[in-house]
Design a protein around this motif. Structure first.
Motif, mmCIF file in Angstrom:
data_model
loop_
_atom_site.group_PDB
_atom_site.id
_atom_site.type_symbol
_atom_site.label_atom_id
_atom_site.label_comp_id
_atom_site.label_asym_id
_atom_site.label_seq_id
_atom_site.Cartn_x
_atom_site.Cartn_y
_atom_site.Cartn_z
ATOM 1 N N ALA A 64 -7.176 -3.359 -14.071
ATOM 2 C CA ALA A 64 -8.025 -4.530 -14.266
ATOM 3 C C ALA A 64 -7.557 -5.661 -13.358
ATOM 4 O O ALA A 64 -6.384 -5.717 -12.964
ATOM 5 N N PRO A 65 -8.443 -6.558 -12.972
ATOM 6 C CA PRO A 65 -8.043 -7.651 -12.087
ATOM 7 C C PRO A 65 -6.988 -8.534 -12.728
ATOM 8 O O PRO A 65 -6.997 -8.758 -13.939
ATOM 9 N N VAL A 66 -6.074 -9.017 -11.908
ATOM 10 C CA VAL A 66 -5.023 -9.917 -12.363
ATOM 11 C C VAL A 66 -5.385 -11.319 -11.887
ATOM 12 O O VAL A 66 -5.642 -11.525 -10.706
ATOM 13 N N ILE A 67 -5.405 -12.272 -12.799
ATOM 14 C CA ILE A 67 -5.804 -13.638 -12.469
ATOM 15 C C ILE A 67 -4.625 -14.566 -12.718
ATOM 16 O O ILE A 67 -4.056 -14.590 -13.807
ATOM 17 N N GLY A 68 -4.256 -15.306 -11.690
ATOM 18 C CA GLY A 68 -3.133 -16.224 -11.752
ATOM 19 C C GLY A 68 -1.979 -15.737 -10.900
ATOM 20 O O GLY A 68 -1.618 -14.551 -10.939
ATOM 21 N N LYS A 69 -1.391 -16.631 -10.132
ATOM 22 C CA LYS A 69 -0.311 -16.270 -9.217
ATOM 23 C C LYS A 69 0.889 -15.692 -9.952
ATOM 24 O O LYS A 69 1.438 -14.650 -9.557
ATOM 25 N N ALA A 70 1.304 -16.329 -11.029
ATOM 26 C CA ALA A 70 2.477 -15.850 -11.768
ATOM 27 C C ALA A 70 2.243 -14.448 -12.303
ATOM 28 O O ALA A 70 3.123 -13.584 -12.219
ATOM 29 N N ALA A 71 1.032 -14.213 -12.855
ATOM 30 C CA ALA A 71 0.716 -12.888 -13.390
ATOM 31 C C ALA A 71 0.672 -11.853 -12.276
ATOM 32 O O ALA A 71 1.127 -10.713 -12.452
ATOM 33 N N ALA A 72 0.144 -12.219 -11.123
ATOM 34 C CA ALA A 72 0.059 -11.280 -10.002
ATOM 35 C C ALA A 72 1.446 -10.906 -9.496
ATOM 36 O O ALA A 72 1.725 -9.737 -9.213
ATOM 37 N N LEU A 73 2.347 -11.886 -9.370
ATOM 38 C CA LEU A 73 3.692 -11.602 -8.870
ATOM 39 C C LEU A 73 4.474 -10.710 -9.830
ATOM 40 O O LEU A 73 5.347 -9.945 -9.410
ATOM 41 N N ALA A 74 4.144 -10.794 -11.126
ATOM 42 C CA ALA A 74 4.829 -9.972 -12.128
ATOM 43 C C ALA A 74 4.146 -8.640 -12.366
ATOM 44 O O ALA A 74 4.687 -7.781 -13.068
ATOM 45 N N SER A 75 2.966 -8.434 -11.777
ATOM 46 C CA SER A 75 2.181 -7.238 -12.058
ATOM 47 C C SER A 75 2.724 -6.018 -11.320
ATOM 48 O O SER A 75 3.157 -6.127 -10.168
ATOM 49 N N PRO A 76 2.684 -4.838 -11.962
ATOM 50 C CA PRO A 76 3.077 -3.620 -11.259
ATOM 51 C C PRO A 76 2.146 -3.271 -10.103
ATOM 52 O O PRO A 76 2.495 -2.449 -9.248
ATOM 53 N N THR A 77 0.960 -3.879 -10.054
ATOM 54 C CA THR A 77 0.049 -3.628 -8.934
ATOM 55 C C THR A 77 0.474 -4.382 -7.671
ATOM 56 O O THR A 77 -0.072 -4.143 -6.601
ATOM 57 N N MET A 78 1.437 -5.286 -7.807
ATOM 58 C CA MET A 78 1.947 -6.044 -6.656
ATOM 59 C C MET A 78 3.074 -5.244 -6.005
ATOM 60 O O MET A 78 4.242 -5.355 -6.382
ATOM 61 N N SER A 79 2.721 -4.416 -5.043
ATOM 62 C CA SER A 79 3.713 -3.600 -4.349
ATOM 63 C C SER A 79 4.465 -4.446 -3.330
ATOM 64 O O SER A 79 3.903 -5.370 -2.735
ATOM 65 N N ASN A 80 5.724 -4.118 -3.134
ATOM 66 C CA ASN A 80 6.512 -4.806 -2.116
ATOM 67 C C ASN A 80 6.754 -3.910 -0.902
ATOM 68 O O ASN A 80 7.623 -4.194 -0.077
ATOM 69 N N ASP A 81 5.979 -2.821 -0.793
ATOM 70 C CA ASP A 81 6.111 -1.935 0.360
ATOM 71 C C ASP A 81 5.736 -2.695 1.627
ATOM 72 O O ASP A 81 4.778 -3.490 1.636
ATOM 73 N N PRO A 82 6.457 -2.488 2.714
ATOM 74 C CA PRO A 82 6.107 -3.176 3.965
ATOM 75 C C PRO A 82 4.738 -2.726 4.464
ATOM 76 O O PRO A 82 4.407 -1.539 4.412
ATOM 77 N N LEU A 83 3.960 -3.682 4.937
ATOM 78 C CA LEU A 83 2.620 -3.402 5.432
ATOM 79 C C LEU A 83 2.359 -4.233 6.677
ATOM 80 O O LEU A 83 2.956 -5.294 6.873
ATOM 81 N N VAL A 84 1.449 -3.746 7.491
ATOM 82 C CA VAL A 84 0.911 -4.543 8.593
ATOM 83 C C VAL A 84 -0.598 -4.606 8.416
ATOM 84 O O VAL A 84 -1.214 -3.666 7.898
ATOM 85 N N TRP A 85 -1.175 -5.726 8.828
ATOM 86 C CA TRP A 85 -2.613 -5.921 8.677
ATOM 87 C C TRP A 85 -3.260 -6.043 10.049
ATOM 88 O O TRP A 85 -2.791 -6.801 10.904
#
Length: 279
Positions: free
Chosen positions: A201-222
């Motif tokens: 489900a969508p995560v709303i709020g910066k604090a909730a997003a940073l704590a969410s398991p959906t926030m991966s810290n894997d390195p990425l390039v865009w």
């Protein structure tokens, strides 16, 4: 006397400016009408009517919607959705709409629906109609936000950053490379960030997003494919592909990142990705 009064009233009425809905409300109305068309007729007809000629969605990569749908039959589904959040630049020509969607099968109407969230960037010229410029979304197992109250707003006043969204994207990429993806969001996201990742489900709020398991810290390039900044310099977006630094030419998926000017800098207000299908 009565005639004079009527003439005076008519003159007053003619002098009154024509009232139009404000841009966020008109965008929400356009999105609602778009959804109603989909339910009333079919998804294909609605998309062909609502998308800009160069409007894109993802079909294993960013694809011009009208070109893709033009020679294809309508899928045997009922696609319904509603906006729960719209935000428009102060210049009024570029905006964001997002909310829940639901798909039911016409062939198997008793089957469980599919659920998710859509994100659309809309653009218009002058007082012309809103048209969909970019569309991307996620799916998740359960219904979410369907009963949420609609919020429609214009970007708040304040000093715009000066530089466009390109500078914000460069800063975000540099932060991700030096400190990690999570820290890039910590440094660049707005407090009301909307963070959408498939399967959840969508995560709303910066604090909730940073704590969410959906926030991966894997390195990425865009890899940016298109960026646009509103004329008022306070709202914009970037869309493109994301990949592993080890294989930057091989897309892991596609992204849309929406930015708002706050306090003289850019902040991410919505971030959504759509992973590439398995090889």
């Amino acid at each position: 006397m009565r005639t004079l009064c009527l003439v005076a009233l008519a003159a007053t009425a003619c002098a009154m400016p024509e009232t139009r809905p404000d841009p966020p409300a008109s965008l929400a109305a356009a999105e609602t009408a778009f959804a109603a068309h989909s339910v009333r007729e079919d998804m294909r007809a609605a998309f062909l009517a609502a998308f800009a000629d160069d409007g894109v969605f993802v079909r294993n990569g960013w694809t011009v919607s009208n070109t893709y749908l033009k020679d294809r039959p309508a899928p045997p589904i009922v696609l319904d959705w509603r906006p729960v959040y719209t935000e428009v630049a102060r210049s009024g020509e570029l905006g964001l709409s997002t909310g829940p969607w639901k798909i039911t099968s016409k062939e198997k109407p008793d089957a469980a629906p599919a659920y998710g969230q859509f994100v659309s960037i809309w653009r218009r010229a002058g007082d012309g109609p809103w048209r969909v410029e970019v569309d991307l979304g996620i799916g998740h197992p359960q219904s979410a936000l369907w009963d949420a109250k609609l919020v429609s707003l214009t970007v708040l006043g304040g000093r715009p950053p000066g530089a466009g969204v390109a500078a914000a994207e460069e800063r975000f990429a540099a932060d991700a490379k030096s400190a990690g993806v999570r820290e890039a969001y910590a440094r660049n996201a707005a407090a009301d960030l909307r963070f959408y990742r498939g399967g959840a489900a969508p995560v709303i709020g910066k604090a909730a997003a940073l704590a969410s398991p959906t926030m991966s810290n894997d390195p990425l390039v865009w890899k940016v494919e298109r960026m646009e900044t509103a004329r008022s310099g306070d709202f914009g977006y970037s869309r493109g592909a994301y990949a592993s630094p080890a294989e930057p030419a091989k897309p892991l998926g596609w992204y849309l990142r929406v930015w708002r000017a706050e306090g003289g800098t850019w902040r991410v207000i919505l971030d959504v990705t759509n992973p590439a299908p398995p090889a």
